[in-house]
Design an enzyme around this catalytic site. Structure first.
Site, PDB file in Angstrom:
ATOM      1  N   LYS A 245       0.883  -1.180  -0.009  1.00 24.36           N
ATOM      2  CA  LYS A 245       0.070  -0.003   0.031  1.00 24.36           C
ATOM      3  C   LYS A 245       0.785   1.253   0.162  1.00 24.36           C
ATOM      4  O   LYS A 245       1.931   1.451   0.787  1.00 24.36           O
ATOM      5  CB  LYS A 245      -0.815  -0.054   1.422  1.00 24.36           C
ATOM      6  CG  LYS A 245      -1.996  -0.914   1.358  1.00 24.36           C
ATOM      7  CD  LYS A 245      -2.740  -0.649   2.466  1.00 24.36           C
ATOM      8  CE  LYS A 245      -4.146  -1.781   2.666  1.00 24.36           C
ATOM      9  NZ  LYS A 245      -4.975  -1.754   1.626  1.00 24.36           N
ATOM     10  N   ARG A 319     -10.046 -11.738   2.318  1.00 22.96           N
ATOM     11  CA  ARG A 319     -10.984 -12.540   1.740  1.00 22.96           C
ATOM     12  C   ARG A 319     -10.651 -13.931   1.725  1.00 22.96           C
ATOM     13  O   ARG A 319     -10.884 -14.979   1.909  1.00 22.96           O
ATOM     14  CB  ARG A 319     -11.419 -12.292   0.547  1.00 22.96           C
ATOM     15  CG  ARG A 319     -10.449 -12.129  -0.706  1.00 22.96           C
ATOM     16  CD  ARG A 319     -10.605 -11.218  -1.943  1.00 22.96           C
ATOM     17  NE  ARG A 319     -10.951  -9.865  -1.628  1.00 22.96           N
ATOM     18  CZ  ARG A 319     -11.031  -9.027  -2.626  1.00 22.96           C
ATOM     19  NH1 ARG A 319     -11.366  -9.403  -3.974  1.00 22.96           N
ATOM     20  NH2 ARG A 319     -11.398  -7.815  -2.458  1.00 22.96           N
TER      21      ARG A 319
HETATM   22  N1  BES Z   1      -7.892  -3.583   4.366  1.00 28.44           N
HETATM   23  C1  BES Z   1      -8.052  -3.540   2.894  1.00 28.44           C
HETATM   24  C2  BES Z   1      -9.491  -2.806   2.888  1.00 28.44           C
HETATM   25  C3  BES Z   1      -9.678  -1.494   3.280  1.00 28.44           C
HETATM   26  C4  BES Z   1      -8.942  -0.324   2.820  1.00 28.44           C
HETATM   27  C5  BES Z   1     -10.655  -1.298   4.241  1.00 28.44           C
HETATM   28  C6  BES Z   1      -9.212   0.984   3.480  1.00 28.44           C
HETATM   29  C7  BES Z   1     -11.216   0.133   4.746  1.00 28.44           C
HETATM   30  C8  BES Z   1     -10.392   1.081   4.406  1.00 28.44           C
HETATM   31  C9  BES Z   1      -8.062  -4.680   2.157  1.00 28.44           C
HETATM   32  O1  BES Z   1      -7.489  -5.757   2.650  1.00 28.44           O
HETATM   33  C10 BES Z   1      -7.647  -4.301   0.796  1.00 28.44           C
HETATM   34  O2  BES Z   1      -6.556  -3.742   0.627  1.00 28.44           O
HETATM   35  N2  BES Z   1      -8.536  -4.280  -0.298  1.00 28.44           N
HETATM   36  C11 BES Z   1      -8.117  -4.039  -1.489  1.00 28.44           C
HETATM   37  C12 BES Z   1      -8.767  -4.988  -2.451  1.00 28.44           C
HETATM   38  C13 BES Z   1      -8.344  -4.867  -3.801  1.00 28.44           C
HETATM   39  C14 BES Z   1      -6.885  -5.249  -3.831  1.00 28.44           C
HETATM   40  C15 BES Z   1      -9.139  -5.797  -4.817  1.00 28.44           C
HETATM   41  C16 BES Z   1      -8.685  -2.759  -1.692  1.00 28.44           C
HETATM   42  O3  BES Z   1      -9.893  -2.510  -1.256  1.00 28.44           O
HETATM   43  O4  BES Z   1      -8.195  -1.895  -2.335  1.00 28.44           O
HETATM   44 ZN    ZN Z   2      -5.249  -5.555   1.969  1.00 24.61          ZN
END
Ligand code: BES
Ligand code: ZN
Ligand code: ZN
Length: 466
Positions: A245, A319
């Site tokens: 990230k 997931r």
């Molecule tokens: N923990 C994050 C989702 C998240 C980010 C929740 C910010 C609340 C606030 C999750 O693990 C994630 O990074 N999801 C990705 C999925 C994508 C790679 C398909 C996302 O939401 O960008």
């Molecule tokens: Zn994530």
């Protein structure tokens, strides 16, 4: 945590708080004395919801307090500003508010939450403890509010504690502490044992961290009672893995165990209320880190269910860990499975931070959660498990991919991924939430937040209670 609330009979001569319904302000004012009217006019006070006014006593000391409110779903927040703003002293309510148990419960919950602070890392700066105390009637409504507040406080604390002190092991400790308090059995499957006992997705996602991944399993209640299983995403820190990230997005990722915080908070409410259910809480607890052992984009994972998953993105880790936990949850065929997870940024794009996304294979469950959420001001909003999007999770190399190639509909795609693993579940709901308040509001300070668990608790109470 909430020692600013005391029982009414322990208080002598509390300073009175007069709640004034916003719409009844004019008629209330008409009955007041001349000096009181003059003071109220001088202050321009109109008893708007959540606003307070201190009335001086005849001796010039603090006489009493007025608080405006509207008796709707949000009423609890009208009272939540009092603990942090009133001067030192012991306060109690006048008026007929205690006769209305539903309203009194909201008042009590607002006052409880208004005293919530996360201050364990701060030296005492004089503001640490709430100085005002509130003497409430020793009635059922207040005990219910206390129970709910303690569940919420637990959830908030778990999210607020930074990842250096809230890794998978510490999250397990928190579950064990809760289990001990209420006589639940807590076990865990740690590290290599996850592979031996066929939880390969949890193992693989958590393998990149020096802090061992685990599946935390708490069981409480009588074996023959209706089974309810709660599953919570316990990603203690989410760097994104090799699909790292950006720093701005990573900053808040201590809260990625927010789903597990919700289910522990909800479990606390259920156990403290002694609901006649057999409760199980499953928490896949991992850290999504970068290292020589971390999983890579394009890796193909095994899952407990036997479905192979190609890793399109290591940041879609939630997931993956939930898939193994949901397979295990469904294997017992419980009456209800609820999972809570900070699963997607896309759910936040769709609904904002204050409104969790709800998905369910059961219309009654979804409607019940929506209705309770609106009635209690603990809202969530249903999105569909849209069948036509299922092919978007296809992979050329494995049974599924963990992401779709499209940037759209990400919250639905993630829910559809989970749906494959919750397959066969009688009644399942998935709640994709933020678990975080971005701003300070009375009773809702910046930081970890409980979302959806008051609504879920009410539903479970109504369906399975005595
Ligand atoms: N923990 C994050 C989702 C998240 C980010 C929740 C910010 C609340 C606030 C999750 O693990 C994630 O990074 N999801 C990705 C999925 C994508 C790679 C398909 C996302 O939401 O960008
Ligand atoms: Zn994530
Ligand atoms: Zn995550």
């Amino acid at each position: 945590m909430f020692d600013h609330i005391i029982k009414r009979d322990h208080a002598t001569n509390p300073i009175t708080i007069t709640p004034i319904a916003e719409s009844g302000f004019e008629s209330w004012l008409a009955d007041q004395s001349g000096p009181t009217k003059a003071w109220i006019a001088a202050n321009g006070y109109e008893a708007k919801r959540g606003t307070q006014l201190i009335l001086p006593g005849t001796d010039g000391a603090l006489g009493s307090v007025l608080i405006g409110y509207v008796d709707d779903a949000k009423a609890l927040w009208d009272f939540a500003g009092l603990p942090a703003s009133l001067p030192e002293g012991t306060y109690g309510f006048v008026g007929d508010i205690a006769d209305d148990a539903v309203l009194y419960e909201k008042v009590a919950l607002g006052l409880y939450l208004g005293g919530y602070r996360f201050d364990r890392y701060r030296k005492d700066d004089g503001k640490k403890a709430t100085r005002a105390k509130f003497a409430l009637q020793d009635i059922d409504a207040v005990r219910r509010a206390e129970n709910v507040a303690k569940g919420i406080g637990l959830a908030r604390d778990l999210v607020n504690i930074p990842a250096n002190d809230m890794g998978p092991a510490e999250l397990e400790d928190a579950a064990r502490k809760l289990g001990t308090e209420f006589g639940a059995k807590v076990s865990s499957i740690i590290g290599d044992d996850l592979l031996k006992q066929n939880f390969p997705a949890i193992y693989t996602v958590g393998h990149g961290s020096d802090r061992e991944p685990r599946l935390i399993d708490m069981v409480w209640g009588k074996d023959d009672a209706p089974k309810i299983t709660l599953v919570g995403k316990g990603v203690c820190f989410d760097t994104g893995g090799y699909d790292l990230k950006p720093s701005s997005n990573m900053l808040l990722m201590k809260k990625d165990m927010g789903g597990s915080a919700q289910v522990l908070g909800l479990a606390r409410m259920i156990m403290a209320a002694n609901l006649p259910v057999r409760l199980r809480v499953l928490i896949p607890a991992v850290e999504n880190m970068v290292s020589g052992r971390a999983y890579r984009p394009s890796d193909i994972l095994q899952t407990r269910k036997g479905i192979t998953v190609e890793v399109g993105n290591t940041d879609a880790e939630g997931r993956l860990v939930l898939s193994d936990a949901l397979t295990e949850a469904a294997s017992e065929d419980p009456e209800m499975i609820l999972d809570f997870a900070t699963l997607t940024g896309a759910a936040r794009v769709a609904l904002g931070l204050g409104l969790p996304a709800l998905f369910s294979n059961d219309d009654d469950l979804a409607n019940g959660l929506m209705e309770n959420g609106l009635a209690l001001n603990d809202p969530m909003w249903r999105l569909p498990l849209w069948d036509e999007y299922r092919p978007m999770l296809e992979s050329k190399a494995a049974d599924m991919n963990n992401i779709s190639g499209s940037p759209y509909g990400g919250a639905i795609i993630a829910a559809l991924f989970l749906d494959r693993f919750a397959e066969g579940a009688k009644s399942w709901a998935h709640i994709d939430l933020m678990a975080w308040n971005p701003t300070d509001r009375p009773g809702r300070p910046t930081g970890g937040e409980a979302q959806g668990i008051r609504a879920a608790f009410k539903l479970i109470e109504d369906r399975f209670g005595k």
